[in-house]
Design an enzyme around this catalytic site. Structure first.
Site, mmCIF file in Angstrom:
data_model
loop_
_atom_site.group_PDB
_atom_site.id
_atom_site.type_symbol
_atom_site.label_atom_id
_atom_site.label_comp_id
_atom_site.label_asym_id
_atom_site.label_seq_id
_atom_site.Cartn_x
_atom_site.Cartn_y
_atom_site.Cartn_z
ATOM 1 N N CYS A 75 0.887 -1.179 0.000
ATOM 2 C CA CYS A 75 0.000 0.000 0.000
ATOM 3 C C CYS A 75 0.917 1.219 0.000
ATOM 4 O O CYS A 75 1.456 1.591 1.055
ATOM 5 C CB CYS A 75 -0.916 -0.018 1.217
ATOM 6 S SG CYS A 75 -2.012 1.424 1.305
ATOM 7 N N HIS A 154 -1.527 -5.571 -10.028
ATOM 8 C CA HIS A 154 -2.093 -4.407 -10.717
ATOM 9 C C HIS A 154 -2.254 -4.694 -12.206
ATOM 10 O O HIS A 154 -1.354 -5.286 -12.824
ATOM 11 C CB HIS A 154 -1.190 -3.180 -10.550
ATOM 12 C CG HIS A 154 -1.317 -2.531 -9.201
ATOM 13 N ND1 HIS A 154 -2.259 -1.572 -8.934
ATOM 14 C CD2 HIS A 154 -0.648 -2.742 -8.039
ATOM 15 C CE1 HIS A 154 -2.150 -1.190 -7.672
ATOM 16 N NE2 HIS A 154 -1.193 -1.889 -7.104
ATOM 17 N N GLU A 203 -9.610 -0.097 -6.747
ATOM 18 C CA GLU A 203 -8.742 -0.894 -5.881
ATOM 19 C C GLU A 203 -9.398 -2.224 -5.489
ATOM 20 O O GLU A 203 -10.568 -2.271 -5.088
ATOM 21 C CB GLU A 203 -8.419 -0.132 -4.592
ATOM 22 C CG GLU A 203 -7.390 0.952 -4.745
ATOM 23 C CD GLU A 203 -6.778 1.346 -3.418
ATOM 24 O OE1 GLU A 203 -6.735 0.506 -2.496
ATOM 25 O OE2 GLU A 203 -6.345 2.503 -3.289
ATOM 26 N N CYS A 212 -4.127 5.863 -5.466
ATOM 27 C CA CYS A 212 -3.602 4.524 -5.161
ATOM 28 C C CYS A 212 -2.112 4.582 -5.441
ATOM 29 O O CYS A 212 -1.713 4.693 -6.610
ATOM 30 C CB CYS A 212 -4.291 3.471 -6.028
ATOM 31 S SG CYS A 212 -3.645 1.796 -5.784
ATOM 32 N N GLY A 215 -0.756 1.703 -7.316
ATOM 33 C CA GLY A 215 -1.337 1.803 -8.661
ATOM 34 C C GLY A 215 -0.623 2.829 -9.512
ATOM 35 O O GLY A 215 -0.432 2.634 -10.722
HETATM 36 N N1 LIG Z 1 -6.361 -2.364 -2.439
HETATM 37 C C1 LIG Z 1 -4.933 -2.699 -2.571
HETATM 38 C C2 LIG Z 1 -4.155 -2.267 -1.297
HETATM 39 C C3 LIG Z 1 -4.083 -0.753 -1.119
HETATM 40 C C4 LIG Z 1 -3.334 -0.068 -2.208
HETATM 41 C C5 LIG Z 1 -3.397 1.452 -2.245
HETATM 42 N N2 LIG Z 1 -4.183 2.095 -1.208
HETATM 43 C C6 LIG Z 1 -1.996 2.056 -2.345
HETATM 44 O O1 LIG Z 1 -1.797 3.215 -1.943
HETATM 45 O O2 LIG Z 1 -1.109 1.354 -2.887
HETATM 46 C C7 LIG Z 1 -4.784 -4.220 -2.783
HETATM 47 O O3 LIG Z 1 -5.667 -4.975 -2.364
HETATM 48 O O4 LIG Z 1 -3.752 -4.625 -3.336
#
Ligand SMILES: N[C@H](CCC[C@H](N)C(=O)O)C(=O)O
Length: 274
Positions: A75, A154, A203, A212, A215
């Site tokens: 994250c 991703h 997400e 993100c 992301g």
């Molecule tokens: N939902 C993402 C985790 C949070 C990613 C995002 N909040 C960031 O800043 O990288 C997953 O399940 O891989």
């Protein structure tokens, strides 16, 4: 039992941070969902749990949980917020976060800006992971997206005009495509020029967020792989901008951007049953 927490965000991607080295609270999907719920709980995109590191080279062990209770390996925005939280507590500028994706060196640039080294992207189908051995640069899906892991999976669609894409409709379908055995974060990218891109991310386990971090990193890596971008890019997301650099020498992806303390608070754990 009263539990303290910090509420923070990185360009609108928001987090509840609990220092569990003090509290040692138990968590399950129900309690995580309640805490993350914007009506029944505190509300956040991810719940972040801090505890004593298992690796002597790390300052803290960090776990990231989506509102559905599933744990994410990375994250980016949350890692930057944890770094600011540590700086506020220990008045140091450099830290190492231990995450399930590995050790992440981080640096406080100034009071509101933090850089995180997200490590090396993984493009092999098994590491992303994908269901079978396919070219991760052009997946066998409509729109031929690219895929990469930043410690979490991703998928990146490159589109001419982001305003013509419905990330909610597309994201919720694609997140659970059989090609992604662990699900996937679904990113949509419009290149503005070789050093600027607009990105929106559905997400995994959280839905459409204002930003993100992982992301943003995945978008730049996949754009460079496709020859669409330079290794240094500004990523413009709904909540704000991040700077991402995929360093050629180290193969590490460095992400820099704003962090914000929203508030601290306490909640009674008895009100959040397991
Ligand atoms: N939902 C993402 C985790 C949070 C990613 C995002 N909040 C960031 O800043 O990288 C997953 O399940 O891989």
């Amino acid at each position: 039992m009263d539990i303290s927490f910090s509420k923070m965000h990185g360009i609108g991607n928001d987090f509840v941070i609990i220092d569990n080295s003090v509290n040692r609270i138990q968590l399950n999907n129900n309690r995580i969902a309640e805490l993350c719920d914007r009506r029944y709980g505190i509300g956040c995109d991810q719940l972040i749990i801090l505890s004593a590191p298992k690796d002597k080279k790390a300052d803290v062990y960090v776990r990231f949980f989506n509102p559905g209770g599933d744990e994410a390996g990375a994250c980016g925005n949350g890692s930057r917020c944890v770094t600011a939280w540590l700086h506020d507590k220990f008045q140091r500028k450099n830290f190492t976060l231990q995450t399930s994706a590995g050790l992440l060196p981080t640096e406080v640039i100034d009071a509101f800006t933090v850089k995180v080294n997200m490590g090396q992207p993984k493009m092999n189908w098994r590491d992303i992971p994908l269901q079978r051995d396919v070219d991760s640069l052009y997946l066998p899906l409509s729109g031929e997206p690219a895929a990469v892991s930043m410690g979490n999976p991703h998928v990146t669609f490159f589109v001419e005009d982001l305003s013509t894409v419905d990330p909610v409709f597309c994201g919720q379908v694609l997140e659970k495509d059989p090609l992604f055995p662990e699900g996937a974060n679904i990113g949509f990218v419009q290149m503005l020029d070789r050093q600027n891109m607009r990105v929106r991310v559905w997400e995994r386990g959280a839905g459409l967020t204002l930003a993100c971090g992982s992301g943003a990193c995945a978008s730049v890596v996949n754009a460079v792989r496709r020859g669409l971008a330079d290794r240094y890019c500004e990523v413009r997301m709904d909540g704000g901008n991040l700077i991402v650099e995929w360093d050629e020498a180290s193969n590490d992806v460095l992400m820099t951007g704003p962090v914000h303390f929203s508030f601290t608070g306490q909640f009674n754990l008895d009100h959040y049953p397991l």
